[in-house]
Design a protein around this motif. Sequence first.
Motif, short mmCIF file in Angstrom:
data_model
loop_
_atom_site.label_atom_id
_atom_site.label_comp_id
_atom_site.label_asym_id
_atom_site.label_seq_id
_atom_site.Cartn_x
_atom_site.Cartn_y
_atom_site.Cartn_z
N VAL A 71 -18.46 40.99 26.32
CA VAL A 71 -18.44 42.26 27.07
C VAL A 71 -19.59 43.12 26.55
O VAL A 71 -19.91 43.07 25.36
CB VAL A 71 -17.09 43.03 26.92
CG1 VAL A 71 -15.97 42.35 27.69
CG2 VAL A 71 -16.69 43.23 25.47
N PRO A 72 -20.21 43.89 27.44
CA PRO A 72 -21.33 44.72 26.99
C PRO A 72 -20.87 45.77 25.99
O PRO A 72 -19.71 46.21 26.05
CB PRO A 72 -21.83 45.39 28.27
CG PRO A 72 -21.06 44.82 29.39
CD PRO A 72 -19.90 44.06 28.87
N PRO A 73 -21.75 46.20 25.09
CA PRO A 73 -21.35 47.18 24.07
C PRO A 73 -21.03 48.58 24.61
O PRO A 73 -20.29 49.31 23.99
CB PRO A 73 -22.54 47.23 23.11
CG PRO A 73 -23.64 46.46 23.73
CD PRO A 73 -23.11 45.68 24.89
N LYS A 74 -21.58 48.94 25.77
CA LYS A 74 -21.40 50.32 26.25
C LYS A 74 -19.95 50.56 26.74
O LYS A 74 -19.50 49.96 27.72
CB LYS A 74 -22.37 50.61 27.40
CG LYS A 74 -22.29 52.04 27.88
CD LYS A 74 -23.24 52.29 29.04
CE LYS A 74 -23.04 53.67 29.62
NZ LYS A 74 -23.85 53.87 30.80
N VAL A 75 -19.26 51.46 26.04
CA VAL A 75 -17.87 51.79 26.37
C VAL A 75 -17.87 53.00 27.31
O VAL A 75 -18.52 54.00 27.02
CB VAL A 75 -17.08 52.13 25.08
CG1 VAL A 75 -15.65 52.56 25.42
CG2 VAL A 75 -17.08 50.95 24.12
N VAL A 76 -17.13 52.89 28.41
CA VAL A 76 -16.97 54.02 29.34
C VAL A 76 -15.49 54.37 29.38
O VAL A 76 -14.66 53.58 29.85
CB VAL A 76 -17.50 53.65 30.75
CG1 VAL A 76 -17.29 54.80 31.72
CG2 VAL A 76 -18.97 53.28 30.68
N THR A 77 -15.16 55.55 28.86
CA THR A 77 -13.75 55.94 28.79
C THR A 77 -13.33 56.63 30.10
O THR A 77 -14.19 57.02 30.91
CB THR A 77 -13.50 56.92 27.63
OG1 THR A 77 -14.22 58.13 27.92
CG2 THR A 77 -13.98 56.35 26.29
#
Length: 331
Positions: free
Chosen positions: A12-18
């Motif tokens: 999974v890509p590292p960028k977390v979108v909450t």
Amino acid sequence: MNSRIVSTGMYVPPKVVTNFDLEKMMDTSDDWIKQRSGIKERRWVEPGETTLSMAAKASLQALERANLKPDDIDMIIFGCLVSDYIFPGTGCLLQKELGFTRTIPALDIRNQCSGFVYSISLADALIKSGQYKRILIVGSEVHSTSLDKTTRGRDVSVLFGDGAGAMIVESCDNSQSKIIDSELHSEGQYAESLAILKPSPNDFPRLKADSGPGAEIYPYMDGKLVFKNAVIRMTEVMKNILNRNSLTTKDVDFVIAHQANMRINQMVLNQLEMPFEKTHHTLDRYGNTTMATIPITFDEAVLLGKIKRGDLVVFVAFGAGFTWGANLLRY
Ligand code: UT7
């Protein structure tokens, strides 16, 4: 001759979108998303990460864990909703990216959220027939660039995330660890109830230079209809596959269900009178990654020790088409 799961991999890509990040883009709330779906956050790609690059990372992990090289694989089955190119399929791109020197077949399938259960069924049949010995199955999905991130698209866009999962299935004569059975269905009368309709080759011209992005280029979902059918069909297909193998839900050690909505999976398990501890979820952290949810969730459950070799496991999924199905296996 039987087939069994040798190894899995995921990325999974590292960028977390909450959910709080989404609140800044559209009229939604963390409470609404959590209560209605169970999702807290998801991953989104950044420029440079693609369906192919995620698929390659998940595949390499599965190969490394099995101590295999790309040329040990006899066939690739690849699936996603929206591929890197309109054609050719990403399966061929993956073959190039991983550096295969053999001209093995690469098959792209289009069965969305049910793609992995369809692929496992196909791989098992091809291996049982003696045609291939070892098949790499990959689901990889970049949703984030295809979503309507305005309030108009909020019922869909809050649910989906980017990610990839891979699995290697190989022939075996070991009766302990094997894919036992699969059951697949589709019901095309609901094809437009969960779909992206445009651009379409049936339009003249296919793309109009002067028209802005209309709603039809984004995924459309009749959420309530999909929800209701997902609960009915996943429960039904699990009952069927167990019945015809003279098994009951009590015999099942673990269920890996498609990660679309926590409430759907809770209802399915309730109807089957199965304890919630017999399943695992990644939906809360990755959202719905369509074909990648089953390998990602299975991979994590195995790493956490929740699923062990010898366990009786069911994979079950439902999605666009409508399509749905289940695999029954002894891991
Ligand atoms: O992998 C493919 C399979 N996909 C699925 O299985 C998804 C199946 N469907 C679902 O998970 C649910 O139907 C949803 C999560 C999409 C929606 O949940 P729901 O309980 O069916 O909500 P709803 O569509 O009935 O919407 C309830 C309200 C509506 O407002 P009004 O008309 O009651 O005023 C929506 O406009 O919630 C509103 N709403 C939202 N509010 C805040 C819809 N989306 C959002 C949102 N944030 N993101």
